[in-house]
Design an enzyme around this catalytic site. Structure first.
Site, PDB file in Angstrom:
ATOM      1  N   CYS A   1      -6.385  -0.135   6.776  1.00 32.84           N
ATOM      2  CA  CYS A   1      -6.147   0.433   5.439  1.00 32.84           C
ATOM      3  C   CYS A   1      -7.315   1.342   5.047  1.00 32.84           C
ATOM      4  CB  CYS A   1      -5.986  -0.691   4.425  1.00 32.84           C
ATOM      5  SG  CYS A   1      -5.730  -0.114   2.736  1.00 32.84           S
TER       6      CYS A   1
ATOM      7  N   ASP B   1       0.334   3.768   1.707  1.00 34.00           N
ATOM      8  CA  ASP B   1       0.265   4.334   3.058  1.00 34.00           C
ATOM      9  C   ASP B   1       1.669   4.611   3.610  1.00 34.00           C
ATOM     10  OD1 ASP B   1       0.055   4.464   6.042  1.00 34.00           O
ATOM     11  OD2 ASP B   1      -2.055   4.026   5.654  1.00 34.00           O
TER      12      ASP B   1
ATOM     13  N   ARG C   1       2.807   4.719   6.380  1.00 29.95           N
ATOM     14  CA  ARG C   1       3.243   3.969   7.574  1.00 29.95           C
ATOM     15  C   ARG C   1       3.714   2.551   7.251  1.00 29.95           C
ATOM     16  NH1 ARG C   1      -2.308   4.734  10.497  1.00 29.95           N
ATOM     17  NH2 ARG C   1      -2.891   4.352   8.329  1.00 29.95           N
TER      18      ARG C   1
ATOM     19  N   CYS D   1       0.840  -1.198   0.000  1.00 36.84           N
ATOM     20  CA  CYS D   1       0.000   0.000   0.000  1.00 36.84           C
ATOM     21  C   CYS D   1       0.880   1.255   0.000  1.00 36.84           C
ATOM     22  CB  CYS D   1      -0.902  -0.002   1.235  1.00 36.84           C
ATOM     23  SG  CYS D   1      -2.121   1.336   1.252  1.00 36.84           S
TER      24      CYS D   1
ATOM     25  N   HIS E   1      -2.371  -4.102   4.992  1.00 37.95           N
ATOM     26  CA  HIS E   1      -2.195  -3.709   6.397  1.00 37.95           C
ATOM     27  C   HIS E   1      -3.548  -3.412   7.025  1.00 37.95           C
ATOM     28  CE1 HIS E   1      -2.799   0.735   5.856  1.00 37.95           C
ATOM     29  NE2 HIS E   1      -2.475   0.427   4.613  1.00 37.95           N
TER      30      HIS E   1
END
Lengths: 212, 210
Positions: free
Chosen positions: B102, B45, B47, B43, B99
């Site tokens: 999400c 993302d 993080r 992803c 994750h």
């Protein structure tokens, strides 16, 4: 072959232990959400990991990586990333980062057929055609490849600015800058190509959208 | 212009100096080329950085990251990455890593209009529909979200298996496709144990005669 990927699980556990030793609340904080300042559009090349080379931590940078850091205006994958980063996360900086020695760019300079990926590399060939005079004038192939990497980044910066997503953010006075950088695998250093764009005024008139 | 981007250039200088201190030949080794064993499909993302959470170095993992680690069979972006990783670099493992928490998966579960991103999230809505019986039986919303994250990864693993690129590598006996999930709560990666490495793992309609 079967067991090699287990190494990654082992590494992951070690990393978690280290993070918790530095800050027992580390993962609790991360779980609360993300608020990154940057969107990174880089190459999938394993030697150009976005966070490492910029010294940034998890949570700081939203990342998209594809072959040769391309921004294709009909690519729903990239556009979805861009839309989420700009409209929802409201990142302040978008960085297109290429790298010297990029396999995709070098392949696009040649005439060899590679298969399915030729469709993707075609976008880079179009960049060559746009800058043909400058590139053809460079006689050393290594130097020409380096310059091609740079002009490819510059064109992707322009392609970002041509999207309604970026232009609408500017219209709304949302602080947003689009930057073009190149990473040099030879010394590990980033070079700012100094082509940052902050508004749509420099674009050819046909690409300037009116406010919706 | 807001100048916070200069921090990255500074961070880069510091990183390059540290690397050279640890190993004066660090960059010389990288210039020779890449030979990664893994393709990571994760992803975007911020993080979930692939290298950090797997503690791997430059040169070890070829990386594609998009919204909610989705594999769409007509997406030339992902297909080009997959083609290069499998056909040219000959990676041994493709890892789809989702994750928990999400944003893309959570948005897909709702009826909220997310504008442009709706088109991309439609792929996840279809995962929801396919597994709606199982998902609707989960009454706790958080637990349902978590399960959709897992099911989304499982379906993307299968989507990879349905490509000609992966099936050709299977024919050569060279490739495993894995499905993992990363959790913020403990930072740990969980193997969903849905590894695929042969064509017989797929429904017959998706098997190509190669």
């Amino acid at each position: 072959m079967l067991a090699t990927y287990n190494q990654l699980f082992h590494n992951n556990k070690k990393w978690v232990q280290e993070k918790l030793m530095q800050d027992p609340e580390y993962f609790i904080k991360l779980g609360k959400g993300q608020s990154p300042d940057y969107l990174w559009i880089g190459c999938s090349d394993s030697r150009v990991p976005a966070n490492e080379i910029t010294g940034t931590q998890p949570g700081e940078m939203f990342v998209h990586r594809n072959i040769a850091n391309m921004v294709v205006h009909s690519d729903m994958n990239l556009l979805s990333v861009l839309s989420y980063a700009v409209e929802v996360l409201k990142v302040k900086h978008i960085i297109v980062c290429g790298h010297y020695g990029c396999g995709g760019v070098i392949a696009a300079m040649g005439n060899k057929q590679y298969g399915l990926i030729d469709n993707w590399l075609r976008h880079i060939k179009d960049v060559y055609r746009l800058h043909q005079n400058e590139l053809d004038a460079i006689t050393d192939p290594a130097e020409r490849a380096k310059r091609f990497v740079e002009v490819n980044v510059i064109e992707q910066v322009a392609d970002l600015c041509k999207t309604t997503i970026v232009q609408n953010a500017w219209k709304k006075k949302q602080p947003l800058a689009v930057h073009g950088w190149v990473y040099d695998i030879n010394d590990g250093l980033l070079k700012d190509l100094k082509v940052s764009v902050l508004n749509n005024e420099e674009l050819h008139a046909v690409y300037q959208f009116e406010t919706q | 212009m807001e100048k916070s981007y200069l921090r990255l250039i500074e961070g880069n200088k510091k990183w390059a100096q540290e690397k050279l201190k640890q190993d004066p030949n660090f960059f010389k080794g990288l210039v020779m080329g890449q030979n990664p064993e893994y393709l990571w499909i994760g992803c975007s993302d911020s993080r979930v950085p692939a290298n950090e959470i797997t503690n791997t170095k430059s040169g070890e993992i070829f990386v594609h990251r998009n919204i909610a680690n989705v594999v769409v069979h007509t997406d030339m972006n992902l297909l080009s990455v997959l083609y290069y990783a499998v056909e040219v670099l000959r990676v041994k493992h493709v890892i789809v890593c989702g994750h928990y928490g999400c944003g893309g998966v959570i948005a897909s579960m709702s009826n909220k209009d997310n504008g442009f991103v709706n088109n991309w999230l439609r792929n996840i809505k279809e995962v929801y529909q396919k597994h709606s019986k199982e998902l609707l039986a989960i009454t706790d919303v958080k637990a349902r979200e978590n399960r959709l994250v897992e099911l989304n990864v499982i379906e993307q693993v299968r989507n990879l298996g349905k490509t000609r690129i992966v099936q050709q590598a299977w024919k050569r006996g060279e490739l495993q496709v894995h499905g993992w999930v990363y959790g913020f709560e403990d930072g740990l990666i969980k193997d969903l144990e849905v590894m695929m490495d042969e064509i017989s793992d797929l429904e017959p309609i998706f098997r190509y005669e190669l």
